[in-house]
Scaffold this motif. Structure first.
Motif, mmCIF file in Angstrom:
data_model
loop_
_atom_site.group_PDB
_atom_site.id
_atom_site.type_symbol
_atom_site.label_atom_id
_atom_site.label_comp_id
_atom_site.label_asym_id
_atom_site.label_seq_id
_atom_site.Cartn_x
_atom_site.Cartn_y
_atom_site.Cartn_z
ATOM 1 N N UNK A 139 0.818 -1.211 0.000
ATOM 2 C CA UNK A 139 0.000 0.000 0.000
ATOM 3 C C UNK A 139 0.854 1.265 0.000
ATOM 4 N N UNK A 140 2.134 1.109 0.200
ATOM 5 C CA UNK A 140 3.017 2.267 0.307
ATOM 6 C C UNK A 140 3.569 2.666 -1.051
ATOM 7 N N UNK A 141 3.332 3.948 -1.421
ATOM 8 C CA UNK A 141 3.846 4.452 -2.697
ATOM 9 C C UNK A 141 5.367 4.493 -2.673
ATOM 10 N N UNK A 142 5.940 4.716 -1.497
ATOM 11 C CA UNK A 142 7.387 4.863 -1.371
ATOM 12 C C UNK A 142 8.121 3.528 -1.380
ATOM 13 N N UNK A 143 7.384 2.437 -1.293
ATOM 14 C CA UNK A 143 8.003 1.122 -1.246
ATOM 15 C C UNK A 143 8.158 0.542 -2.642
ATOM 16 N N UNK A 144 9.378 0.179 -2.997
ATOM 17 C CA UNK A 144 9.626 -0.424 -4.311
ATOM 18 C C UNK A 144 9.016 -1.824 -4.334
ATOM 19 N N UNK A 145 8.282 -2.124 -5.368
ATOM 20 C CA UNK A 145 7.617 -3.428 -5.482
ATOM 21 C C UNK A 145 8.642 -4.553 -5.541
ATOM 22 N N UNK A 146 8.294 -5.655 -4.922
ATOM 23 C CA UNK A 146 9.233 -6.781 -4.832
ATOM 24 C C UNK A 146 9.592 -7.353 -6.194
ATOM 25 N N UNK A 147 8.709 -7.203 -7.186
ATOM 26 C CA UNK A 147 8.984 -7.750 -8.518
ATOM 27 C C UNK A 147 10.148 -7.047 -9.202
ATOM 28 N N UNK A 148 10.550 -5.883 -8.694
ATOM 29 C CA UNK A 148 11.648 -5.127 -9.311
ATOM 30 C C UNK A 148 12.970 -5.254 -8.563
ATOM 31 N N UNK A 169 -2.338 -2.464 -23.333
ATOM 32 C CA UNK A 169 -1.051 -3.067 -22.985
ATOM 33 C C UNK A 169 -0.737 -2.723 -21.540
ATOM 34 N N UNK A 170 0.415 -3.150 -21.036
ATOM 35 C CA UNK A 170 0.676 -3.084 -19.599
ATOM 36 C C UNK A 170 1.968 -2.335 -19.301
ATOM 37 N N UNK A 171 1.862 -1.448 -18.329
ATOM 38 C CA UNK A 171 2.971 -0.590 -17.938
ATOM 39 C C UNK A 171 3.124 -0.675 -16.428
ATOM 40 N N UNK A 172 4.258 -1.204 -15.996
ATOM 41 C CA UNK A 172 4.546 -1.311 -14.568
ATOM 42 C C UNK A 172 5.701 -0.379 -14.214
ATOM 43 N N UNK A 173 5.599 0.256 -13.054
ATOM 44 C CA UNK A 173 6.718 1.044 -12.548
ATOM 45 C C UNK A 173 7.172 0.435 -11.232
ATOM 46 N N UNK A 174 8.201 1.023 -10.654
ATOM 47 C CA UNK A 174 8.679 0.524 -9.371
ATOM 48 C C UNK A 174 7.608 0.596 -8.297
ATOM 49 N N UNK A 175 6.619 1.475 -8.498
ATOM 50 C CA UNK A 175 5.650 1.738 -7.439
ATOM 51 C C UNK A 175 4.197 1.430 -7.795
ATOM 52 N N UNK A 176 3.921 1.182 -9.071
ATOM 53 C CA UNK A 176 2.531 0.955 -9.447
ATOM 54 C C UNK A 176 2.387 0.181 -10.744
ATOM 55 N N UNK A 177 1.173 -0.327 -10.965
ATOM 56 C CA UNK A 177 0.870 -1.113 -12.156
ATOM 57 C C UNK A 177 -0.302 -0.480 -12.901
#
Length: 261
Positions: free
Chosen positions: A69-78, A173-181
């Motif tokens: 839920x944290x915007x500041x947290x880098x997603x584990x997939x990255x 199409x799909x665009x993922x960033x460090x913080x969101x999908x």
């Protein structure tokens, strides 16, 4: 044959030999260039396949863990691919094409033009985000660049979206960033030149942004029914194209970002 005829034929024979040698040199040079290009294509695909495997495995683990839920947290997939290159800011996937790549970002728009994600010299370069964009902010227009490679890699298959039937089947199409999908809804595809400034990232007010959205939607060479307003965030994909100009021609795709949970 008389000596006089032999003398007359000698220059002709030399010219024929010279032409043969020149043709042979051209053939060898062309063959070398072709082999070199094919080797580059093969190497590029192998290098990309390596990071695709890492990303897919990490993404599967992220699904099991659940989103943060944290915007500041880098997603584990990255996390694993960031260990390979900290300049990675996202990932783009377009079904029906070869596009399934990491997105790099440097301090300028030149660094990854001829470098892969390992920062090695590469004819294909990387898919990279405009240096002016900030994935931690709500930039109204996020811009991605990629080469139009002849083997279809990078953004080499973007022209497929000019086909109405193909677009109907692949309008998202799909665009993922460090913080969101995000799921991206394509609303415009067209040819242009660099004379048209479609890579604007900052707009002074809502009215100027709405004018921009109206303009790029009207330019589309395919019909879409996506509605847009000043609150929408868009993404722009840009690649070279030679239809309108051999140097300044571009093929552009615009899509509306829809945040995923």
């Amino acid at each position: 044959m008389s000596k006089q005829k032999q003398h007359k034929n000698k220059p002709k024979s030399m010219i024929q030999r010279l032409i043969t040698i020149v043709c042979l040199v051209i053939f060898i040079a062309s063959a070398f260039y072709l082999v070199d290009a094919l080797y580059d294509y093969y190497t590029n695909r192998q290098v990309l396949a390596d990071i695709q495997d890492v990303y897919r495995e990490s993404k599967e683990d992220e699904i099991e863990i659940g989103p943060t839920d944290s915007v500041a947290t880098i997603r584990s997939s990255f996390r694993d691919i960031l260990a390979i290159n900290s300049d990675i800011v996202g990932w783009v996937t377009m079904d029906g094409t070869m596009v399934d790549y990491p997105i790099l970002q440097a301090e300028d728009n030149a660094y990854y033009l001829q470098r892969n994600y390992k920062e090695e010299d590469s004819r294909a370069g990387s898919i990279f985000m405009d240096y002016r964009n900030d994935i931690t902010q709500q930039d109204r227009n996020i811009i991605l660049y990629g080469h139009n490679m002849k083997d279809g890699s990078m953004f080499g298959q973007m022209k497929r979206f000019l086909d109405e039937d193909f677009l109907q089947e692949h309008q998202h199409f799909y665009f993922d960033t460090l913080y969101g999908s995000y799921e991206v809804e394509i609303f415009s595809v067209y040819h242009t030149t660099t004379d048209f400034y479609y890579i604007e990232t900052d707009f002074p007010n809502d009215e100027s942004y709405r004018t921009f959205l109206d303009d790029i939607k009207k330019r589309s060479e395919v019909t879409t029914d996506i509605e847009l307003n000043a609150e929408d965030q868009i993404i722009t994909l840009s690649t070279c194209d030679y239809l309108l100009d051999p140097n300044e021609g571009r093929l552009v795709i615009h899509g509306k970002l829809v945040k995923q949970n």
